[in-house]
Design an enzyme around this catalytic site. Structure first.
Site, mmCIF file in Angstrom:
data_model
loop_
_atom_site.group_PDB
_atom_site.id
_atom_site.type_symbol
_atom_site.label_atom_id
_atom_site.label_comp_id
_atom_site.label_asym_id
_atom_site.label_seq_id
_atom_site.Cartn_x
_atom_site.Cartn_y
_atom_site.Cartn_z
ATOM 1 N N ARG A 287 47.927 39.011 18.634
ATOM 2 C CA ARG A 287 46.537 39.222 18.210
ATOM 3 C C ARG A 287 45.780 40.000 19.263
ATOM 4 N NH1 ARG A 287 45.165 33.898 14.506
ATOM 5 N NH2 ARG A 287 47.098 34.135 13.344
ATOM 6 N N SER B 117 45.904 25.513 11.376
ATOM 7 C CA SER B 117 45.163 25.789 10.156
ATOM 8 C C SER B 117 46.154 25.788 9.014
ATOM 9 C CB SER B 117 44.519 27.176 10.209
ATOM 10 O OG SER B 117 43.227 27.079 10.710
ATOM 11 N N GLU C 98 41.453 23.389 18.211
ATOM 12 C CA GLU C 98 42.108 23.598 16.921
ATOM 13 C C GLU C 98 43.597 23.831 17.162
ATOM 14 O OE1 GLU C 98 40.666 26.991 14.589
ATOM 15 O OE2 GLU C 98 42.705 27.115 13.786
#
Lengths: 439, 439
Positions: free
Chosen positions: A221, A365, A362
């Site tokens: 990313r 997902s 987190e």
């Protein structure tokens, strides 16, 4: 040059040498952790993967040639020592080795670019510049023993649950989510990108009849983030399951997490102790908090958050202060989730998406996905994406695509939860961020 | 829309439904492989991951509504069927399902871009364009069941041999071997490359004290090859071991190969039968042929080859005609091997490098490595490489680097040897070559 291994082979690691082995001949190999030359006796602390053993060389008990060789040794040089085990109340592990033969396999330059005793604090950047030395410290190698064990247990768990490992391409022609966070590559005369997620590929696999697939592989990313939780190359644990929904996906994720933590706790006791981390096996089911409820909790904690917004870092921290371990956030607004997330059929403003959180972090997902071709096409358009860029992906939804759900877990963030580390760079051997491309 | 799973869940896969389960209620899910409507009775062949089950719907035994729904079904649509098991001499597996409830989960468009019955030959490019349908054929999915099992058994074997999994970066600042076969990336404002091998990283790990490491990950090579044996993105199984030499490396490689083949043979019988491939467990030790001897064998077979040359494709084929299974080629000329390969101390013109071959196919390259910093620096320069580009790598050899050896195995080529396939594209879900970047 004395650097040849010849027919020397290690017989034991340090931690395997026990007082019961008195008088046994052993060959140890490793690095010189510390040296003490007291004139008539030389002590060498030999460090290997899992421990340290003392080599004790009294001038009266060994040959003068060997004593001279030992005298010349430098810290962090690599040696092989053949010798006999002797009990010793003072030495680590209750044993010492009286050397009979020595091989200097590789001499270290001094001074070292980084201290290996753990007594000198070094900044993370200094440590990463000389990562090969940094990893010699047992409190650093411990992290990667835990990460390796975690990955192994995740794979074994998924295989035992009948999942098939797949390898999907990292060189891709178009963006997964149409984002701008892609690294462009020159692929012969064409432009291509590095895969930011195997999302589209694992979904295409659902149309193939494989039903249950997983992949553990790097994702890339091009985010400009400079935080303790982001890197530009990480390992993603990706799972997709046909003929299931998001509730099934949450169940399998929960089981996978508990299994991995249990395996690490049972198999990496030394590493956990070295890190002084008290790893707790979480109770199941993990708390499940609806998005709307989470927004209320965040606001009540004094952090402003509007319904429909994604979580800010402040909101994550507020939740981290309230929630102690793992918990799910469910029923996310459809509008802030990717095009492939299934809207809740009874209330399409909400979605079948979930996040798995650990305190303020987190970890994963996931969602039930849209499997109807026309709905998917509409959702792509709604997000302003060009369906032509997704034609190969969309085709997989036209000829029989089962309902399916899945998730991705960041292996490094998951490792952070098992080690108590706060900087994701600690959990990657050779991290890649905005500034760092070497070593 | 009838595409919702609701509370339907699969109870069995096709192959699990047995005549002993007579009268039991089951829920099967899958694709409509074939349909026959004989007026008063409809036969639906439901295909799932591992097999096919016949759904038999006599109009007299089921509701008129269900009969009408069944009538409308199209080939390759995805359905869920709840029904009772009945013995049947004629149906596959000796059972049929009398349906009570049906869910149409996803309707297929017709005609299909690719035949799924296996009766119509399709070119590899047509198949890869619609890979998600191609994979529905059991003789195609069989390949990936074997590949997955192979990877799983390789990991388990290496873990049982005390190897630690590592993840090394795929975004790198400089070339591994200085070659031109690199894909350039734009990494923020800098140029970077995709890793063509984890070679330099696994060697740096040898200086860290990890001793035994492995990585199974993608590698990227910008070769313009258009052959049946090359792709631009493949999975490499990489191993590196400290305190060992090339002979040790060959031993562990040989054990790994035999273990993986044995595991595949024992666990993938159905897949091997589907492929009609008679997988043989090779005898050990594999034959070890010195380079000079190989050159003589090739010349004797009528293929011209000079001492000092690398093997041409014709030379590989000549060896493949002579050698039936796995064999090593050893004692390669130092001049044609990479800079990090250790020269034979007794005759430095020859090296401690080996290739593992299967018939005419190179499966693995390996070697004992140079671990002496000054020798490595000289060898880099001799190859015309710039030491400055390798400064981080070279540093790892200055502060105590043990002797070490290792190898890399091409996972796809290894899969070819276990499936009898001749085109490497068959062994990759979504292959990447000079011309293909999608799907």
């Amino acid at each position: 040059m004395t650097d040849s291994l010849e027919n020397f082979r290690r017989t034991h690691y340090s931690k395997e040498v026990k007082p019961e082995m008195k008088d046994q001949e052993v060959v140890l190999m490793g690095w010189i952790h510390e040296m003490r030359d007291l004139g008539g006796i030389i002590f060498v602390l030999l460090r290997d993967r899992d421990g340290v053993t003392q080599v004790t060389a009294p001038s009266k008990k060994i040959s003068p040639e060997l004593f001279e060789e030992l005298k010349k040794l430098k810290k962090e040089s690599v040696i092989a020592v053949k010798g006999r085990v002797q009990e010793s109340g003072k030495a680590p592990g209750g044993v010492e080795i009286i050397p009979a033969e020595l091989k200097l396999l590789s001499e270290s330059k001094l001074p070292l670019p980084l201290d290996t005793t753990g007594n000198v604090h070094a900044e993370i950047d200094t440590r990463l510049d000389s990562r090969f030395i940094d990893l010699r410290k047992h409190n650093v190698s411990a992290i990667f023993k835990i990460k390796s064990r975690m990955l192994h247990s995740v794979r074994n768990f998924l295989e035992s649950e009948d999942y098939t490992e797949v390898n999907t391409p990292k060189l891709v022609a178009s963006a997964t989510e149409g984002g701008t966070e892609l690294f462009p590559i020159t692929y012969f005369e064409r432009e291509a990108f590095l895969g930011q997620s195997p999302q589209l590929y694992k979904q295409m696999m659902m149309a193939s009849g494989f039903d249950k697939v997983y992949e553990i592989a790097p994702i890339f990313r091009a985010e400009e983030h400079d935080t303790l939780r982001h890197l530009n190359e990480v390992i993603s644990i990706d799972v997709e399951t046909a003929f299931t929904d998001h509730l099934d996906a949450m169940d399998i994720l929960e089981k996978m997490v508990v299994n991995a933590i249990t395996e690490v706790k049972n198999n990496c006791q030394d590493a956990l102790e070295t890190l002084e981390f008290n790893l707790q096996i979480p109770e199941t089911p993990f708390p499940r908090i609806e998005y709307d409820e989470m927004v209320e909790m965040v606001n009540t904690a004094g952090v402003p958050m509007k319904h429909g917004e994604d979580m800010s870092r402040a909101a994550e921290k507020a939740m981290g202060d309230i929630m102690d371990g793992y918990y799910f956030i469910t029923e996310w607004p459809t509008a802030i989730k990717p095009f492939y997330v299934m809207p809740n059929p009874e209330n399409p403003v909400k979605s079948c998406a979930f996040d798995l959180m650990y305190k303020d972090l987190e970890i994963s997902s996931g969602a039930m996905r849209v499997h109807n071709h026309d709905m998917l096409l509409n959702k792509l358009k709604e997000k302003g994406l060009n369906p032509d860029s997704f034609s190969r992906y969309l085709a997989a939804f036209e000829y029989g695509m089962p309902p399916h759900a899945g998730w991705g877990v960041g292996a490094e963030r998951f490792t952070m939860t098992m080690t108590g580390l706060k900087n994701i760079r600690e959990t990657v051997l050779f991290p890649r961020d905005r500034r760092r491309l070497t070593p």
